[in-house]
Motif scaffolding. Structure first.
Motif, mmCIF file in Angstrom:
data_model
loop_
_atom_site.group_PDB
_atom_site.id
_atom_site.type_symbol
_atom_site.label_atom_id
_atom_site.label_comp_id
_atom_site.label_asym_id
_atom_site.label_seq_id
_atom_site.Cartn_x
_atom_site.Cartn_y
_atom_site.Cartn_z
ATOM 1 N N SER A 145 50.986 91.650 27.485
ATOM 2 C CA SER A 145 50.425 92.283 28.686
ATOM 3 C C SER A 145 51.132 93.599 28.948
ATOM 4 C CB SER A 145 50.621 91.409 29.931
ATOM 5 O OG SER A 145 50.282 90.083 29.677
ATOM 6 N N ALA A 146 52.456 93.569 28.777
ATOM 7 C CA ALA A 146 53.263 94.742 29.097
ATOM 8 C C ALA A 146 52.883 95.913 28.207
ATOM 9 C CB ALA A 146 54.740 94.389 28.939
ATOM 10 N N ILE A 147 52.792 95.669 26.911
ATOM 11 C CA ILE A 147 52.522 96.763 25.974
ATOM 12 C C ILE A 147 51.102 97.291 26.167
ATOM 13 C CG2 ILE A 147 51.673 95.531 23.907
ATOM 14 C CD1 ILE A 147 54.506 98.134 23.928
ATOM 15 N N ALA A 157 50.698 101.666 21.924
ATOM 16 C CA ALA A 157 52.167 101.611 21.939
ATOM 17 C C ALA A 157 52.700 100.412 21.174
ATOM 18 C CB ALA A 157 52.673 101.570 23.382
ATOM 19 N N SER A 158 51.794 99.567 20.666
ATOM 20 C CA SER A 158 52.259 98.340 20.008
ATOM 21 C C SER A 158 52.891 98.626 18.646
ATOM 22 C CB SER A 158 51.109 97.330 19.879
ATOM 23 O OG SER A 158 50.127 97.845 19.009
ATOM 24 N N GLU A 159 52.691 99.846 18.143
ATOM 25 C CA GLU A 159 53.268 100.237 16.857
ATOM 26 C C GLU A 159 54.733 100.659 16.988
ATOM 27 O OE1 GLU A 159 51.161 100.460 13.878
ATOM 28 O OE2 GLU A 159 50.032 99.206 15.274
ATOM 29 N N PRO A 199 59.092 107.149 21.399
ATOM 30 C CA PRO A 199 59.075 108.247 20.417
ATOM 31 C C PRO A 199 58.777 109.586 21.106
ATOM 32 C CG PRO A 199 57.763 106.389 19.630
ATOM 33 C CD PRO A 199 58.143 106.087 21.042
ATOM 34 N N THR A 200 59.398 110.641 20.613
ATOM 35 C CA THR A 200 59.172 111.965 21.217
ATOM 36 C C THR A 200 57.909 112.610 20.664
ATOM 37 O OG1 THR A 200 60.667 112.836 19.531
ATOM 38 C CG2 THR A 200 61.610 112.433 21.720
ATOM 39 N N ASP A 201 57.456 112.108 19.496
ATOM 40 C CA ASP A 201 56.275 112.710 18.859
ATOM 41 C C ASP A 201 55.023 111.870 19.115
ATOM 42 O OD1 ASP A 201 57.296 110.557 17.495
ATOM 43 O OD2 ASP A 201 56.716 111.304 15.509
ATOM 44 N N LEU A 202 54.675 111.680 20.386
ATOM 45 C CA LEU A 202 53.480 110.891 20.709
ATOM 46 C C LEU A 202 52.235 111.610 20.188
ATOM 47 C CD1 LEU A 202 54.315 109.916 24.405
ATOM 48 C CD2 LEU A 202 54.310 108.399 22.421
#
Lengths: 442, 442
Positions: free
Chosen positions: A302-304, A315-317, A325-328
């Motif tokens: 649920s959170a992710i 974001a699950s990766e 990560p800074t490179d979204l």
């Protein structure tokens, strides 16, 4: 800020905690939403702490969510507000009782009558949180395939308010004589037949109950949309809102108070009480650690999912235990939302897992610290005209509520910004609101 | 009659007395309908006397009446049933709480939810008196110009019942797990989505509250019309009715029990409780004198209007203190009604004034006598299959209620035809009714 300016505090109690992990926190009651004994103990503590009111939000449906979230949700079952608050009216004496009721899926005669009845049962402690019920799941429980369009809901809500307040004024305060000797029970000259015929509603009246103790129960509104703010400015006496921070709160406060004055009302006749999630520790660090632990109790799936929505990317990766990560990757979703999340991760140095827990738990306005640090913050909000008080949300119960009533409230009292005791008996008196004159028997 | 056959007793409490002169009787509380303190004292006495239930009738309007009657009516204001019964649930432990709710002017999702909530708050003591609300004044409070036609109301009521009971079965009794360790709150496999689509109603579900303690709150029905009897036979567990005398009651009892069996149900799963107005004295003569005094407190204008309607002729010309004239003018109105009034005047040797007071006060089934004589009568009704018990109406309060709880009930207990104590905790247990199986999770 005048010397005498004080905070108003109401408790947001449905669900008893907004945080989706609250029921799992060590020492919490997992059935707190749905246990009369627990809720009675909560309201008694809140009354001992001199809270203005106990506030029941409401939904007219089991909210739509993925099955894995549903399996973990403590919000699925709770008492219906009128039945619960009526029961609580008997075990309390002073604290206000605010119930949410929908103008879209109910009838003004029923609503006027139930609030009048609750106000009589509680000797003047009822409040009506007017909502227009936007969620589509509710519509499907009331014969519709889709939810009613926003502006149509607000148009009906405005007329609904006129009808309900008109019905409350069906009888003059002195209409009932009850003279056993002469046999005169009431004076029909002091009964008004409303005969309302409007665009959306047709209601004859009179209401079959005497005028409420407070004249009218206190009117609460939560909308922050344009029509929501306007409806609040014209009708509300308490606004419950969710500004993100002090700057946003000051802008919202100024806007709504300005609209109140423009609507020809006294600006003090509407109190603005932002929702505030309060986590208390012996130190600021301990309070933050409690919050991180609470967030960790939200199921990771649920959170992710919540984090992915806020970032506009999957974001699950990401490595759960590394930093964001800074490179979204680029996104078509809200850049404001993503920027807020990135800033949160940086400010609090959160891992992806911690950030996801925050987004999936409760990410609205929060005061996290010691009783002193939170009292400092609340004092600033009050003096800088960002709030007239707060709608307090507890992180977990009973401990999170006990921390507020036993530690924060005494600190606010010591500083003279919260009452030592109730000065009146009705919710209007607690809030410093006048008793409305009867529009038909002034 | 089996050795163990016992009466069931419920108290008809809105208004607290049906008699229009009750509020003026010496020692009565003129505000009894609308005083929580008085109503709390009444229900505690009824619970001490082991009554099955406290029954709140209801109207969705100030009833239409001439202004001179309105001026003298104690029925104009009272609490709304759900709010009142929820408050009363907290001050009682065993007595059932029956609320009237309309299928014509409310929504099944609201009704299902409120009764489920009341049943949880009271630990299994709720009952739903299903009414279809025929009076035209109510229609005008809900957007209509005229009342809804009888057969249409009953058709909707039948479907409404299916939806409400379907919503009560939204969750299996063991759907909620609340395991803090694993984070599993509920089992979505044990949640049923109703998806009802019928002629009059479309409701998706599920209900947002756990299954009621009683499975379903007890179903009460009051209709005596053809569709009312049929609806009762198919759905009701308690029938509240108003037969004029023992002969009529036996016929009604046989008819309804026959329909129950024809509908495939056990005849003991429906209890027939006629309304009985009970006036107690040390002697039969004293009881009759109390009743005459009570009748005399009805204002003569209202009383004579009621007599005129029943006779089908203007009775205001008659000598108030003489007997009913034997040479009544011909009438086009009901000859049965006139004959009943003429017989009443002869049997009880009433003057025109006394007769008018009876008609304007309360002229339904009454037991007027000593505790012993009334216990005799009740025993006959029970053994001759005219009733499974009574819906008791009090002539005035508190004294008329005290007479029943302190004098009649002990006499019934002495004879073994009323319980000495509650044997269970739920209303279903008091009434000897089974807990319904969940239709989706049997």
């Amino acid at each position: 800020m005048s010397e005498s300016k004080k905070l108003h505090l109401t408790a947001f109690m449905r669900p008893v905690s907004l945080h989706t992990g609250a029921w799992r926190y060590p020492g919490s009651y997992p059935d707190a939403n749905f246990s009369l004994a627990h809720i009675v103990s909560f309201i008694k503590k809140l009354e001992d702490a001199k809270f203005d009111a106990f506030f029941m939000a409401d939904h007219l449906a089991v909210l739509n969510m993925p099955v894995e979230a549903l399996r973990r949700s403590h919000t699925v079952t709770s008492f219906e507000p009128f039945t619960l608050l009526s029961a609580l009216s008997v075990v309390t004496e002073k604290i206000g009782l605010a119930a949410t009721a929908s103008t879209t899926y109910d009838e003004p005669y029923h609503i006027a009558r139930r609030f009048a009845s609750l106000d009589h049962l509680s000797n003047g402690r009822a409040a009506w949180n007017i909502v227009t019920t936007g969620n589509p799941e509710s519509a499907k429980n009331f014969g519709l395939d889709e939810h009613v369009e926003h502006s149509e809901r607000y148009k009906r809500a405005r007329e609904f308010y006129d009808v309900v307040t008109g019905l409350w004024d069906s009888f003059a305060d002195d209409a009932f004589i009850r003279d056993q000797e002469s046999g005169i029970f009431m004076d029909p000259e002091k009964m008004h037949v409303l005969n309302h015929k409007g665009d959306d509603l047709k209601v004859k009246g009179p209401l079959n109950i005497a005028r409420p103790v407070q004249g009218w129960p206190v009117i609460v509104q939560a909308g922050q949309s344009e029509p929501g703010r306007q409806l609040a400015a014209e009708t509300a006496e308490v606004v419950f809102c969710s500004p993100r921070d002090l700057v946003a709160a000051k802008a919202l406060y100024a806007d709504i108070k300005g609209r109140v004055v423009a609507a020809g009302r006294d600006r003090n006749q509407l109190k603005i009480l932002p929702a505030a999630f309060i986590v208390i520790g012996d130190t600021v660090e301990e309070a933050k650690a409690k919050r991180l632990h609470l967030d960790s109790l939200v199921h990771y799936d649920s959170a992710i999912a919540s984090l992915s929505v806020s970032l506009g990317t999957d974001a699950s990766e990401f490595d759960p235990d590394g930093p964001l990560p800074t490179d979204l990757p680029p996104t078509n979703a809200s850049h404001t939302s993503r920027a807020g999340v990135v800033k949160l991760a940086e400010d609090e140095k959160l891992t992806v897992r911690q950030l996801a827990g925050r987004l999936g738990g409760y990410s609205g306005l929060a005061f996290v610290g010691t009783p002193e640090s939170i009292a400092d913050e609340m004092g600033i909000w009050l003096s800088e005209e960002a709030a007239d008080g707060f709608t307090v949300a507890f992180p977990f119960l009973p401990q999170g509520l006990d921390d507020v009533t036993q530690r924060l409230v005494p600190e606010l009292q010591r500083r003279g910004i919260f009452r030592q005791d109730y000065e009146g008996t009705t919710l209007r008196e607690h809030l410093g609101l006048p008793r409305p004159r009867n529009q038909f028997f002034p």
